[in-house]
Design a protein around this motif. Structure first.
Motif, PDB file in Angstrom:
ATOM      1  N   THR A 155       0.768  -1.395  -0.003  1.00 60.19           N
ATOM      2  CA  THR A 155       0.008   0.127  -0.512  1.00 60.19           C
ATOM      3  C   THR A 155       0.874   0.817  -0.097  1.00 60.19           C
ATOM      4  O   THR A 155       1.450   1.792   0.956  1.00 60.19           O
ATOM      5  CB  THR A 155      -1.183   0.082   1.500  1.00 60.19           C
ATOM      6  N   GLY A 156       0.904   2.226  -0.869  1.00 55.95           N
ATOM      7  CA  GLY A 156       1.282   3.319  -0.994  1.00 55.95           C
ATOM      8  C   GLY A 156       0.880   4.796  -0.141  1.00 55.95           C
ATOM      9  O   GLY A 156      -0.347   4.343   0.217  1.00 55.95           O
ATOM     10  N   GLN A 157       1.496   5.521  -0.865  1.00 54.72           N
ATOM     11  CA  GLN A 157       0.923   6.774   0.268  1.00 54.72           C
ATOM     12  C   GLN A 157       0.941   6.751   1.699  1.00 54.72           C
ATOM     13  O   GLN A 157      -0.039   7.640   2.354  1.00 54.72           O
ATOM     14  CB  GLN A 157       0.246   7.355  -0.193  1.00 54.72           C
ATOM     15  N   THR A 158       1.866   5.657   2.632  1.00 51.05           N
ATOM     16  CA  THR A 158       1.788   5.280   3.913  1.00 51.05           C
ATOM     17  C   THR A 158       2.808   5.724   4.576  1.00 51.05           C
ATOM     18  O   THR A 158       3.630   5.166   3.858  1.00 51.05           O
ATOM     19  CB  THR A 158       1.260   4.459   3.830  1.00 51.05           C
ATOM     20  N   ARG A 159       2.617   6.242   5.627  1.00 48.78           N
ATOM     21  CA  ARG A 159       3.716   6.215   6.745  1.00 48.78           C
ATOM     22  C   ARG A 159       3.494   6.122   7.410  1.00 48.78           C
ATOM     23  O   ARG A 159       4.770   5.849   8.845  1.00 48.78           O
ATOM     24  CB  ARG A 159       3.676   8.210   6.632  1.00 48.78           C
ATOM     25  N   ALA A 160       2.243   5.028   8.474  1.00 48.19           N
ATOM     26  CA  ALA A 160       2.486   4.778   9.050  1.00 48.19           C
ATOM     27  C   ALA A 160       0.883   3.674   9.284  1.00 48.19           C
ATOM     28  O   ALA A 160      -0.013   3.646   8.308  1.00 48.19           O
ATOM     29  CB  ALA A 160       2.225   5.255  10.612  1.00 48.19           C
ATOM     30  N   ALA A 161       0.981   2.517  10.081  1.00 52.82           N
ATOM     31  CA  ALA A 161       0.477   1.635  10.370  1.00 52.82           C
ATOM     32  C   ALA A 161       0.457   0.711  10.833  1.00 52.82           C
ATOM     33  O   ALA A 161       1.306   0.686  12.177  1.00 52.82           O
ATOM     34  CB  ALA A 161       0.438   0.856   9.198  1.00 52.82           C
ATOM     35  N   ARG A 162      -0.877   0.654  12.053  1.00 49.49           N
ATOM     36  CA  ARG A 162      -1.168  -0.562  12.689  1.00 49.49           C
ATOM     37  C   ARG A 162      -2.863  -1.275  12.315  1.00 49.49           C
ATOM     38  O   ARG A 162      -3.410  -0.547  12.517  1.00 49.49           O
ATOM     39  CB  ARG A 162      -1.478   0.435  13.501  1.00 49.49           C
ATOM     40  N   TYR A 163      -2.167  -2.392  12.591  1.00 53.96           N
ATOM     41  CA  TYR A 163      -3.597  -3.520  12.715  1.00 53.96           C
ATOM     42  C   TYR A 163      -4.566  -2.877  13.837  1.00 53.96           C
ATOM     43  O   TYR A 163      -4.153  -3.150  15.500  1.00 53.96           O
ATOM     44  CB  TYR A 163      -2.853  -4.773  12.727  1.00 53.96           C
ATOM     45  N   ASP A 164      -6.478  -2.904  13.376  1.00 54.71           N
ATOM     46  CA  ASP A 164      -7.260  -2.013  14.686  1.00 54.71           C
ATOM     47  C   ASP A 164      -7.528  -3.539  15.820  1.00 54.71           C
ATOM     48  O   ASP A 164      -8.404  -3.225  16.259  1.00 54.71           O
ATOM     49  CB  ASP A 164      -8.272  -1.957  14.014  1.00 54.71           C
ATOM     50  N   GLY A 165      -7.009  -4.668  15.680  1.00 56.87           N
ATOM     51  CA  GLY A 165      -7.544  -6.057  16.316  1.00 56.87           C
ATOM     52  C   GLY A 165      -8.439  -6.477  16.249  1.00 56.87           C
ATOM     53  O   GLY A 165      -9.391  -7.692  16.441  1.00 56.87           O
ATOM     54  N   SER A 166      -9.414  -6.079  14.836  1.00 55.39           N
ATOM     55  CA  SER A 166     -10.324  -6.440  14.302  1.00 55.39           C
ATOM     56  C   SER A 166     -10.402  -6.523  12.681  1.00 55.39           C
ATOM     57  O   SER A 166     -11.828  -7.221  12.212  1.00 55.39           O
ATOM     58  CB  SER A 166     -11.481  -5.413  14.582  1.00 55.39           C
ATOM     59  N   GLY A 167      -9.234  -7.033  12.242  1.00 58.57           N
ATOM     60  CA  GLY A 167      -8.964  -7.540  11.035  1.00 58.57           C
ATOM     61  C   GLY A 167      -8.840  -6.849  10.157  1.00 58.57           C
ATOM     62  O   GLY A 167      -8.188  -6.973   9.020  1.00 58.57           O
ATOM     63  N   GLY A 168      -8.600  -5.643  10.790  1.00 59.74           N
ATOM     64  CA  GLY A 168      -8.662  -4.189   9.662  1.00 59.74           C
ATOM     65  C   GLY A 168      -7.000  -3.835   9.933  1.00 59.74           C
ATOM     66  O   GLY A 168      -6.883  -4.365  10.993  1.00 59.74           O
TER      67      GLY A 168
END
Length: 365
Positions: free
Chosen positions: A334-347
């Motif tokens: 996934t481009g244009q992304t500077r930070a990420a975290r899984y949300d615990g509900s599959g997303g």
């Protein structure tokens, strides 16, 4: 989703030029935002460039903004749902045993509510459900330190050896791991021995309690398995610590700088910083510890893992790369992304290059 972002906060604040943390930090030129915590309802992140913390709801509206100076209280974790949060400690007081912590607060519905019952000079909240249901690292002027477990009118103290403690919880908030400085350590024949003690905790209707005996370790913090059965220690050779105290080495890396665990395995990175720039060595491994994917990059990285599925990932530059730890297959970029975290509900929650926030559907679960 019970995750603690204190080390990430210290790293990011250091990248903004405020302080020097114990772990290797991204170079000052990298001003990527850092997600502190997230769930299906909201996200909290550090806007490094603007030096402020931001709480954003799922619909994209901003619930609150607070300064992120070196003496300002920092978000520790979300409460029942993000972006409601507890803020405690600061970048400056984190690295100075003598500097008082700022007054801790609960951010609820966009408003700050001080935790007035915590009055000691050092009052670093590690985890909280409410103002009277929490664990705090505290001490006195005689150099004595302890973890104070509060639940309603009940208070219990657990003595620790030093002024710093890291905390991690499993995805359900039932198990916790505290890693505390162990005080003076006698050097062994191969050099300095373990400098930290790891303590497992369990939570029920009566609150948190210690289970088992402290275990000496060399790493000052950890990432936790989603079910609380294991932790991977950071600041030493990558080792999986289980609830019996057994320590099992994983991967060929010499040092774990950051990590994340999922039910199907995990991801760990050795982070180095030199005059010539940063270099990150990444390893993805399955539940048996077998390395299924590896890479090196000249960019600083942030790693993530899905507590609800079989995905790990890392952000480097402006991209999130998600990987299946069972096979090593790349699932999505996934481009244009500077930070990420899984949300615990599959997303997965992403912060784009323009600091807008989005939730992506799961893949590869």
């Amino acid at each position: 989703m019970r995750t603690i972002g204190r080390i990430a906060v210290a790293l990011a604040v250091a990248a903004a030029g405020c302080t020097t943390p114990a772990r290797p930090a991204a170079p000052p030129a990298d001003r990527a935002p850092v997600i502190i915590d997230a769930d299906q309802y909201g996200v909290i992140f550090l806007d490094v460039a603007a030096v402020r913390y931001v709480g954003v709801r799922r619909d994209g509206t901003v619930a609150w903004r607070v300064p992120a100076g070196d003496r300002d209280p920092a978000p520790v974790m979300c409460l029942d749902r993000c972006p409601d949060a507890v803020l405690s400690g600061s970048a400056a007081s984190l690295i100075s045993p003598a500097m008082p912590d700022p007054e801790p607060v609960l951010m609820v519905d966009g408003r700050a509510h001080p935790i007035a019952t915590l009055t000691a000079p050092k009052r670093w909240v590690l985890t909280a459900r409410s103002a009277d249901d929490l664990v705090v690292h505290t001490g006195d002027r005689n150099g004595q330190w302890w973890l104070e477990i509060r639940h309603g009118a009940n208070t219990e103290r657990v003595s620790v050896g030093g002024p710093r403690t890291s905390w991690r919880e499993d995805a359900d908030g039932r198990y916790g791991l505290a890693v505390s400085a162990a005080g003076a350590v006698t050097p062994g024949p191969t050099g300095a021995g373990p400098a930290y003690e790891a303590r497992w905790f369990e939570r029920d209707d009566a609150g948190w309690r210690v289970t088992g005996s402290p275990v000496q370790v060399a790493g000052g913090t950890a990432c936790l398995h989603p079910d609380g059965s294991q932790a991977l220690l950071i600041g030493q050779r990558p080792v999986l610590l289980d609830r019996t105290g057994a320590q099992t080495p994983v991967t060929d890396l010499e040092r774990a700088g950051t990590c994340a665990l999922t039910r199907a395995g995990g991801i760990v990175a050795d982070l180095t910083r030199a005059v010539s720039g940063s270099r990150s060595a990444l390893r993805v491994f399955d539940a048996a510890g077998k390395v299924t994917w590896s890479a090196e990059t000249a960019q600083p990285v942030a790693v993530v893992a899905d507590p609800a599925g079989a995905r790990v990932g890392y952000v480097a530059g402006d991209s999130l790369i998600e990987i299946d730890p069972l096979t090593g297959a790349v699932l999505r970029t996934t481009g244009q992304t500077r930070a990420a975290r899984y949300d615990g509900s599959g997303g997965v929650v992403v912060v784009h290059t323009d600091l807008s926030v989005a939730w992506l559907d799961a893949v590869g679960r």
